[in-house]
Design an enzyme around this catalytic site. Sequence first.
Site, PDB file in Angstrom:
ATOM      1  N   ASP A 288       0.816  -1.217   0.000  1.00  0.00           N
ATOM      2  CA  ASP A 288       0.000   0.000   0.000  1.00  0.00           C
ATOM      3  C   ASP A 288       0.850   1.268   0.000  1.00  0.00           C
ATOM      4  OD1 ASP A 288       0.784  -0.744   2.652  1.00  0.00           O
ATOM      5  OD2 ASP A 288      -0.575   0.789   3.435  1.00  0.00           O
TER       6      ASP A 288
ATOM      7  N   ASP B  85       2.903  -7.685   0.829  1.00  0.00           N
ATOM      8  CA  ASP B  85       3.116  -6.997   2.095  1.00  0.00           C
ATOM      9  C   ASP B  85       2.059  -7.446   3.103  1.00  0.00           C
ATOM     10  OD1 ASP B  85       4.368  -5.091   3.800  1.00  0.00           O
ATOM     11  OD2 ASP B  85       2.685  -3.735   3.462  1.00  0.00           O
TER      12      ASP B  85
ATOM     13  N   MET C 163       1.250  -5.765   6.200  1.00  0.00           N
ATOM     14  CA  MET C 163       0.527  -4.684   6.859  1.00  0.00           C
ATOM     15  C   MET C 163      -0.103  -3.769   5.821  1.00  0.00           C
ATOM     16  SD  MET C 163       1.132  -5.680   9.869  1.00  0.00           S
ATOM     17  CE  MET C 163       0.458  -4.326  10.832  1.00  0.00           C
TER      18      MET C 163
ATOM     19  N   ILE D  59     -20.349 -60.572 -32.250  1.00  0.00           N
ATOM     20  CA  ILE D  59     -21.263 -61.431 -31.497  1.00  0.00           C
ATOM     21  C   ILE D  59     -22.480 -61.762 -32.362  1.00  0.00           C
ATOM     22  CG2 ILE D  59     -22.769 -61.544 -29.476  1.00  0.00           C
ATOM     23  CD1 ILE D  59     -20.851 -59.686 -28.032  1.00  0.00           C
TER      24      ILE D  59
ATOM     25  N   ASN E 246     -30.168 -57.630 -26.840  1.00  0.00           N
ATOM     26  CA  ASN E 246     -30.673 -56.344 -26.352  1.00  0.00           C
ATOM     27  C   ASN E 246     -32.197 -56.318 -26.335  1.00  0.00           C
ATOM     28  OD1 ASN E 246     -28.250 -54.962 -25.791  1.00  0.00           O
ATOM     29  ND2 ASN E 246     -27.974 -54.391 -27.934  1.00  0.00           N
TER      30      ASN E 246
ATOM     31  N   ASP F  78     -24.816 -54.821 -22.378  1.00  0.00           N
ATOM     32  CA  ASP F  78     -23.545 -54.260 -21.905  1.00  0.00           C
ATOM     33  C   ASP F  78     -22.766 -55.284 -21.083  1.00  0.00           C
ATOM     34  OD1 ASP F  78     -24.178 -51.902 -23.121  1.00  0.00           O
ATOM     35  OD2 ASP F  78     -24.764 -50.841 -21.288  1.00  0.00           O
TER      36      ASP F  78
ATOM     37  N   GLU G 268     -20.845 -54.194 -31.414  1.00  0.00           N
ATOM     38  CA  GLU G 268     -20.387 -55.430 -30.782  1.00  0.00           C
ATOM     39  C   GLU G 268     -19.210 -56.050 -31.522  1.00  0.00           C
ATOM     40  OE1 GLU G 268     -23.654 -56.561 -33.713  1.00  0.00           O
ATOM     41  OE2 GLU G 268     -23.165 -54.932 -32.348  1.00  0.00           O
TER      42      GLU G 268
END
Length: 457
Positions: free
Chosen positions: A10, A53, A55, A331, A338, A347, A373
């Site tokens: 300051d 600083d 103070m 697959i 599904n 999943d 898949e």
Amino acid sequence: MSARVLIVDDLFPNLKLLETKLSLEYFDVVSAMNGPDALAICEKGLCDIVLLDVMMPGMDGFEVCRRIKTTPTTAHLPVVMVTALDQPSDRLRGLDAGADDFLTKPIDDTALFARVRSLVRLKAMTDELRTRAMASRDFGFGDPLAAAAAETGQNARLLVVDDRRASSERMAGALGQYHCVEVEADPQRALVRATEGHVDVAVVSLDLDGFDGLRLCSQLRSLDRTRGIPVVMVADAGDRDRIMRGLDLGVHDYLVRPVDRNELVARVRTQVRRKRFADSLRESVQASMELAVMDGLTGLHNRRYLDAHLAGLFAESTLRGRPVSVLLLDIDRFKSINDRFGHDAGDEVLRQFAERIRAHTRGIDVVARFGGEEIVVVVPDTGLDGAQQVAERIRERIEAMPFPIHGGTRAIDVTVSIGVAVRLPEDGGPASLLKRADTALYRAKEEGRNRVVAAAA
């Protein structure tokens, strides 16, 4: 090393004096005359280190430091508090607020420049990690900076290297309230411990009998396996030159004898927090890098990784004249799984499908989810006959054991069709190899599924 230094004071004459000194050392300088302006500069990322600083009217330096260190976007900034206060209680208050160091007025220029360079160097080591770790938020890891700002700096593994029994016992007693502390009098054994163990911070006395403690600090900072361990020097008050040399070598902090136990605890806590901050950033970067090339559902590599890696394997195979084969697995009737049992069951099947494939491939094989898949297995240094044998083992494994679904409450039979192709001299690139594997897979589906078909040479 140049850096942008924020000076907060300051009093205008103090600002100009520090600005002149630092500018002559080729630092860029920005300034603020109150706490709120200083915080705004920090939050905008306009500085690399803060000289603060204590103070000041309104918001004093302790509060400014506390806010800097508890805000995730500014917690990484080194803060050096500059004050006329020289009591241990004042230093402790600043360290508790998160300050990295204290400089007492009138400021010693050599100490100022050495400390600023040291802290800027340490900050630079984590800046790139910070930038890269922020990208991890896009992958759903949360904010690594917020987690680091909340770190307590306790429960660490510390190594105290000191051959003065009374001194080491005092330090171990003070630190042992918050950490796990090991004491080692022999510097060579200490180096081995640091190399082999999981040490978070090393506290090293510079006054070891028959050995230069600064050399141990240098070794800890230079070895790959210990470079990430923060090092705190403990020196006598008259050993100023070696302290400055240690900071130049990259030592993180120092204490002067007689060591104040509270200051020791506070400085070590700061180093633990800093190390864990860097470690958490590094882990976030690593996790995001892995996620960028991994499929989240199956844990296999993803298409991006496959495309990059297969191109390299294909080029190496062409150069060396060695075979490389590809298996394309799909697959059978996955849509019906599904439809009948739900996408959660689908999943579960995909995850187990990936696990069984991994169990029947080598470490050098690349296993990646191709899409839906479909899974691709790249088999280096393997001809068509060998690749067919791998594919048949996988097919048999898939068919032999039902797949648990719905959390293991029921199981269903699953089969797989596999197309196999080997690189041919006329293949122009990985795309043609994958295309022939896909054609072979299509034939396997047409011929009744649950079979391995090799592409025609």
